[in-house]
Design an enzyme around this catalytic site. Structure first.
Site, mmCIF file in Angstrom:
data_model
loop_
_atom_site.group_PDB
_atom_site.id
_atom_site.type_symbol
_atom_site.label_atom_id
_atom_site.label_comp_id
_atom_site.label_asym_id
_atom_site.label_seq_id
_atom_site.Cartn_x
_atom_site.Cartn_y
_atom_site.Cartn_z
ATOM 1 N N GLY A 19 39.270 8.973 59.488
ATOM 2 C CA GLY A 19 37.825 9.011 59.295
ATOM 3 C C GLY A 19 37.189 7.641 59.351
ATOM 4 N N GLY A 21 33.995 6.963 58.553
ATOM 5 C CA GLY A 21 32.754 6.923 57.766
ATOM 6 C C GLY A 21 32.796 5.727 56.822
ATOM 7 N N LYS A 47 36.807 10.673 64.914
ATOM 8 C CA LYS A 47 36.392 11.621 65.947
ATOM 9 C C LYS A 47 35.555 10.952 67.038
ATOM 10 C CE LYS A 47 34.082 16.098 65.579
ATOM 11 N NZ LYS A 47 33.559 17.023 64.559
ATOM 12 N N GLU A 178 14.472 14.064 51.476
ATOM 13 C CA GLU A 178 14.329 12.891 52.363
ATOM 14 C C GLU A 178 13.929 13.336 53.772
ATOM 15 O OE1 GLU A 178 17.966 10.451 51.874
ATOM 16 O OE2 GLU A 178 16.665 9.126 50.724
ATOM 17 N N ALA A 322 27.525 7.814 49.491
ATOM 18 C CA ALA A 322 28.028 6.664 50.255
ATOM 19 C C ALA A 322 28.427 5.540 49.308
ATOM 20 C CB ALA A 322 26.938 6.185 51.207
ATOM 21 N N LYS A 382 14.893 0.958 48.639
ATOM 22 C CA LYS A 382 15.687 1.845 49.509
ATOM 23 C C LYS A 382 16.119 1.087 50.773
ATOM 24 C CE LYS A 382 17.318 5.745 51.068
ATOM 25 N NZ LYS A 382 18.614 6.189 50.569
HETATM 26 P P1 NAD Z 1 22.519 18.884 46.749
HETATM 27 O O1 NAD Z 1 23.612 19.725 46.267
HETATM 28 O O2 NAD Z 1 22.174 17.671 46.000
HETATM 29 O O3 NAD Z 1 21.175 19.762 46.857
HETATM 30 C C1 NAD Z 1 21.172 21.032 47.468
HETATM 31 C C2 NAD Z 1 20.080 21.901 46.870
HETATM 32 O O4 NAD Z 1 20.092 23.147 47.542
HETATM 33 C C3 NAD Z 1 20.295 22.190 45.388
HETATM 34 O O5 NAD Z 1 19.149 21.809 44.685
HETATM 35 C C4 NAD Z 1 20.553 23.696 45.345
HETATM 36 O O6 NAD Z 1 20.015 24.302 44.190
HETATM 37 C C5 NAD Z 1 19.836 24.170 46.596
HETATM 38 N N1 NAD Z 1 20.346 25.449 47.110
HETATM 39 C C6 NAD Z 1 21.634 25.887 47.145
HETATM 40 N N2 NAD Z 1 21.706 27.115 47.713
HETATM 41 C C7 NAD Z 1 20.448 27.458 48.031
HETATM 42 C C8 NAD Z 1 19.877 28.604 48.651
HETATM 43 N N3 NAD Z 1 20.616 29.625 49.042
HETATM 44 N N4 NAD Z 1 18.535 28.625 48.831
HETATM 45 C C9 NAD Z 1 17.761 27.585 48.454
HETATM 46 N N5 NAD Z 1 18.251 26.476 47.856
HETATM 47 C C10 NAD Z 1 19.574 26.403 47.665
HETATM 48 O O7 NAD Z 1 22.867 18.552 48.274
HETATM 49 P P2 NAD Z 1 22.303 17.422 49.264
HETATM 50 O O8 NAD Z 1 20.860 17.199 49.098
HETATM 51 O O9 NAD Z 1 22.807 17.800 50.608
HETATM 52 O O10 NAD Z 1 23.076 16.141 48.817
HETATM 53 C C11 NAD Z 1 24.508 16.078 48.915
HETATM 54 C C12 NAD Z 1 24.977 14.884 48.116
HETATM 55 O O11 NAD Z 1 24.545 13.673 48.721
HETATM 56 C C13 NAD Z 1 24.411 14.902 46.723
HETATM 57 O O12 NAD Z 1 25.391 14.459 45.865
HETATM 58 C C14 NAD Z 1 23.278 13.918 46.776
HETATM 59 O O13 NAD Z 1 23.059 13.286 45.528
HETATM 60 C C15 NAD Z 1 23.746 12.933 47.818
HETATM 61 N N6 NAD Z 1 22.596 12.362 48.542
HETATM 62 C C16 NAD Z 1 22.021 11.259 48.017
HETATM 63 C C17 NAD Z 1 20.937 10.686 48.650
HETATM 64 C C18 NAD Z 1 20.311 9.447 48.053
HETATM 65 O O14 NAD Z 1 20.844 8.908 47.093
HETATM 66 N N7 NAD Z 1 19.203 8.973 48.580
HETATM 67 C C19 NAD Z 1 20.426 11.259 49.823
HETATM 68 C C20 NAD Z 1 21.032 12.402 50.336
HETATM 69 C C21 NAD Z 1 22.124 12.953 49.667
#
Ligand code: NAD
Length: 407
Positions: A19, A21, A47, A178, A322, A382
């Site tokens: 990987g 990443g 990949k 975001e 990350a 950010k």
């Molecule tokens: P997440 O799990 O944080 O959020 C997904 C959301 O989808 C949840 O609030 C959940 O309740 C909702 N959900 C689940 N099933 C659903 C459904 N069937 N219908 C509607 N809503 C539903 O996932 P993410 O946003 O992809 O983030 C993944 C990870 O990456 C997390 O740990 C996050 O903290 C991290 N992340 C961080 C940043 C940042 O720090 N800026 C940015 C992007 C992601």
């Protein structure tokens, strides 16, 4: 080559990193600082021939950043005299044989393995996600979503169907927020470009939990929601999506919303390689030992989105970010050096500096240390975080080439 030299080469341990990443690249680059070419053979398999900034992809996906700013050739990040790069897709680890199978049928042997193969979308059993939604948070996924979005605007005036200009984001986690931040920032420009009245465009964020960004600071969540609503975003909170169809989404309770563009952002699970390789796991994440090795496998480290580590203060897993993958890469490099040269293995302790999420333009929200940030100060932070990750991966040169202007 003399006989003695051939013997030394053969006796050098092989470290195989899967990987390219955040975790894999940092492991590879830090390892070359810990161990010399006379001590180990290091191979990195990935990949694509490029690394990409997963945390930036919401921008090219919405069309607010050129996708090439978010990716960089792997050979520009590693020293190819010290790390052999193989472009290939790892399919399965055979821990008993110390081998990894690649999709092209090749097998690679290792003495030590670092699995850093990232995540795939989590559907929680909701049907139709893979068939009918945009769910690939990758370079190609971002390109496809960006082009599709423009095409929808281009189609609208010839065939004014609401579903062409209705955009649904599933999940109000950081990824969903975001992304909609970028899209809502870009929509006025798209409306102008394609002569579409702004009031025809609908943007929904649909969240299953009782709040957007569940668990995040409520004041900052409110700030983000107000800002996005002012840009025309409609939130449907406490409303799980139960199915994605060719026509749009079906909500729990039966309501349907028609849309040609459903963006799936309901979280992630680990890479299926983990399950296929027989590691004990939960949603393809391995609860790793404190030194980041897979339980029962002294020669296998698992990091990044495939590793599960518990925050003992709240007895819940740390989120797969990350920031943590980068720190794990640093620890694994040190631990591999300790295994090879002798020494104590370190326990991994995440040093969480904060969480900041962009909301498009010069807007963001975040918590850094115990300080809440929003608006332009959060946006500045950010962009500095984004630049710092470039600096860790490729030094000042990479920041100058791909970095973001924080002002
Ligand atoms: P997440 O799990 O944080 O959020 C997904 C959301 O989808 C949840 O609030 C959940 O309740 C909702 N959900 C689940 N099933 C659903 C459904 N069937 N219908 C509607 N809503 C539903 O996932 P993410 O946003 O992809 O983030 C993944 C990870 O990456 C997390 O740990 C996050 O903290 C991290 N992340 C961080 C940043 C940042 O720090 N800026 C940015 C992007 C992601």
């Amino acid at each position: 080559m003399k006989k003695m030299e051939v013997m030394t080469l053969a006796m050098k341990p092989n470290i195989l990193i899967l990987g390219g990443g955040y975790g894999g690249i940092v492991t590879a680059t830090k390892l070359t600082k810990e161990l010399g070419v006379n001590e180990v053979n290091i191979t990195l398999v990935s990949k694509h021939e490029y690394h990409y900034q997963t945390t930036w992809l919401h921008e090219p996906a919405a069309g607010t950043l050129d996708v090439d700013r978010a990716r960089m050739p792997i050979n520009s990040l590693i020293d190819e005299n010290k790390v052999k790069f193989i472009q290939g897709e790892a399919e399965q680890v055979h821990p008993e044989e110390k081998k990894v199978s690649l999709a092209n049928g090749e097998q690679l042997e290792y003495d030590y393995l670092v699995v850093s193969v990232g995540a795939i979308p989590e559907t929680f059993g909701v049907g139709g996600v893979f068939e009918h939604s945009f769910n690939k948070w990758t370079v190609n996924g971002a390109r496809e979503l960006k082009e599709h979005t423009e095409y929808m605007f281009a189609k609208y005036n010839n065939d004014p169907r609401d579903e062409y200009v209705t955009f649904i984001v599933a999940g109000a986690g950081f990824t969903g927020i975001e992304y909609i931040g970028e899209l809502s920032e870009r929509v006025p420009e798209l409306c102008k470009k394609y002569d579409v009245p702004l009031n025809k465009v609908k943007m929904y964020v649909i969240e299953a939990a009782p709040s957007a960004l569940p668990g995040f600071d409520p004041e900052l969540v409110e700030y983000a929601m107000n800002l996005l609503e002012n840009r025309g975003v409609e939130f449907k909170i406490n409303t799980p999506i139960s199915e994605v169809t060719a026509e749009g989404v079906v909500l729990k309770g039966g309501e349907e919303i028609k849309s040609e563009t459903v963006i799936w952002a309901t979280g992630v699970r680990g890479n299926p390689i983990i399950e296929k390789s027989g590691f004990e796991n939960m949603r393809a994440r391995v609860k790793v030992d404190k030194d980041l090795r897979a339980p029962g496998h002294e020669d296998v480290f698992i990091i990044g989105d495939c590793a599960l580590i518990i925050n003992e203060e709240i007895n819940r897993p740390y989120p797969p970010t990350a920031q943590i993958a980068i720190q794990q890469g640093e620890t694994v490099a040190k631990n591999l050096a300790a295994l090879i040269k002798g020494g104590q293995l370190q326990e991994f302790k995440p040093d969480i500096k904060g969480t900041v999420a962009s909301l498009g333009g010069k807007e963001a929200i975040g918590v850094v240390g115990d300080k809440k940030l929003f608006g332009s100060s959060a946006s500045f932070m950010k962009k500095m975080i984004d630049n710092r990750s470039l600096w860790i991966l490729g030094g000042t040169g990479l920041v100058l080439k791909k970095g973001k202007n924080p002002f």
